[in-house]
Design a protein around this motif. Structure first.
Motif, PDB file in Angstrom:
ATOM      1  N   UNK A 179      42.957  91.113  38.691  1.00 30.82           N
ATOM      2  CA  UNK A 179      42.588  92.484  39.077  1.00 30.82           C
ATOM      3  C   UNK A 179      41.072  92.665  39.009  1.00 30.82           C
ATOM      4  N   UNK A 180      40.437  92.154  37.968  1.00 31.40           N
ATOM      5  CA  UNK A 180      38.980  92.254  37.856  1.00 31.40           C
ATOM      6  C   UNK A 180      38.311  91.510  39.006  1.00 31.40           C
ATOM      7  N   UNK A 181      38.823  90.358  39.367  1.00 31.28           N
ATOM      8  CA  UNK A 181      38.270  89.600  40.490  1.00 31.28           C
ATOM      9  C   UNK A 181      38.388  90.359  41.803  1.00 31.28           C
ATOM     10  N   UNK A 182      39.531  90.999  42.026  1.00 32.28           N
ATOM     11  CA  UNK A 182      39.724  91.795  43.239  1.00 32.28           C
ATOM     12  C   UNK A 182      38.728  92.955  43.271  1.00 32.28           C
ATOM     13  N   UNK A 183      38.544  93.636  42.150  1.00 31.61           N
ATOM     14  CA  UNK A 183      37.612  94.769  42.079  1.00 31.61           C
ATOM     15  C   UNK A 183      36.180  94.296  42.364  1.00 31.61           C
ATOM     16  N   UNK A 184      35.790  93.175  41.803  1.00 30.35           N
ATOM     17  CA  UNK A 184      34.446  92.642  42.039  1.00 30.35           C
ATOM     18  C   UNK A 184      34.267  92.299  43.513  1.00 30.35           C
ATOM     19  N   UNK A 185      35.235  91.654  44.118  1.00 32.81           N
ATOM     20  CA  UNK A 185      35.141  91.318  45.541  1.00 32.81           C
ATOM     21  C   UNK A 185      35.055  92.566  46.411  1.00 32.81           C
ATOM     22  N   UNK A 186      35.816  93.595  46.076  1.00 35.01           N
ATOM     23  CA  UNK A 186      35.746  94.843  46.828  1.00 35.01           C
ATOM     24  C   UNK A 186      34.369  95.493  46.711  1.00 35.01           C
ATOM     25  N   UNK A 187      33.796  95.476  45.510  1.00 33.06           N
ATOM     26  CA  UNK A 187      32.453  96.045  45.321  1.00 33.06           C
ATOM     27  C   UNK A 187      31.423  95.280  46.133  1.00 33.06           C
ATOM     28  N   UNK A 188      31.499  93.957  46.139  1.00 33.46           N
ATOM     29  CA  UNK A 188      30.560  93.152  46.912  1.00 33.46           C
ATOM     30  C   UNK A 188      30.718  93.439  48.405  1.00 33.46           C
ATOM     31  N   UNK A 189      31.955  93.543  48.873  1.00 32.26           N
ATOM     32  CA  UNK A 189      32.191  93.826  50.292  1.00 32.26           C
ATOM     33  C   UNK A 189      31.643  95.202  50.678  1.00 32.26           C
ATOM     34  N   UNK A 190      31.831  96.200  49.823  1.00 30.56           N
ATOM     35  CA  UNK A 190      31.336  97.548  50.112  1.00 30.56           C
ATOM     36  C   UNK A 190      29.809  97.553  50.146  1.00 30.56           C
ATOM     37  N   UNK A 191      29.176  96.888  49.189  1.00 30.29           N
ATOM     38  CA  UNK A 191      27.714  96.836  49.166  1.00 30.29           C
ATOM     39  C   UNK A 191      27.165  96.095  50.385  1.00 30.29           C
ATOM     40  N   UNK A 192      27.809  95.002  50.776  1.00 26.85           N
ATOM     41  CA  UNK A 192      27.359  94.249  51.947  1.00 26.85           C
ATOM     42  C   UNK A 192      27.510  95.087  53.214  1.00 26.85           C
ATOM     43  N   UNK A 193      28.611  95.814  53.340  1.00 26.17           N
ATOM     44  CA  UNK A 193      28.819  96.670  54.515  1.00 26.17           C
ATOM     45  C   UNK A 193      27.793  97.797  54.549  1.00 26.17           C
ATOM     46  N   UNK A 194      27.486  98.390  53.415  1.00 28.80           N
ATOM     47  CA  UNK A 194      26.497  99.469  53.366  1.00 28.80           C
ATOM     48  C   UNK A 194      25.114  98.952  53.750  1.00 28.80           C
ATOM     49  N   UNK A 195      24.759  97.773  53.278  1.00 24.52           N
ATOM     50  CA  UNK A 195      23.450  97.201  53.622  1.00 24.52           C
ATOM     51  C   UNK A 195      23.387  96.867  55.107  1.00 24.52           C
ATOM     52  N   UNK A 196      24.430  96.283  55.639  1.00 24.01           N
ATOM     53  CA  UNK A 196      24.472  95.945  57.066  1.00 24.01           C
ATOM     54  C   UNK A 196      24.347  97.205  57.920  1.00 24.01           C
ATOM     55  N   UNK A 197      25.081  98.241  57.537  1.00 23.89           N
ATOM     56  CA  UNK A 197      25.039  99.502  58.288  1.00 23.89           C
ATOM     57  C   UNK A 197      23.646 100.123  58.226  1.00 23.89           C
ATOM     58  N   UNK A 198      23.025 100.104  57.032  1.00 19.52           N
ATOM     59  CA  UNK A 198      21.693 100.693  56.870  1.00 19.52           C
ATOM     60  C   UNK A 198      20.654  99.947  57.698  1.00 19.52           C
TER      61      UNK A 198
END
Length: 52
Positions: free
Chosen positions: A9-28
């Motif tokens: 579960x912790x691994x899934x949460x970390x991967x989701x956070x990384x994906x969200x941050x990468x998407x936000x940076x790409x969009x910006x």
């Protein structure tokens, strides 16, 4: 068994956070392109000194 589930579960949460941050940076980065193009065409000194 419980420890492995917690790790999973912790691994899934970390991967989701990384994906969200990468998407936000790409969009910006892609959102800022029109602004920089506009500033290349209209230098800041032109629109700062433009009288309405």
């Amino acid at each position: 068994m419980t420890q492995s589930m917690i790790s999973f579960v912790v691994g899934i949460v970390v991967l989701l956070c990384v994906a969200i941050l990468a998407a936000a940076r790409y969009r910006r980065e892609h959102k800022d392109e029109p602004v920089t193009r506009w500033l290349d065409v209209h230098p800041i000194r032109d629109w700062l000194h433009h009288k309405h």
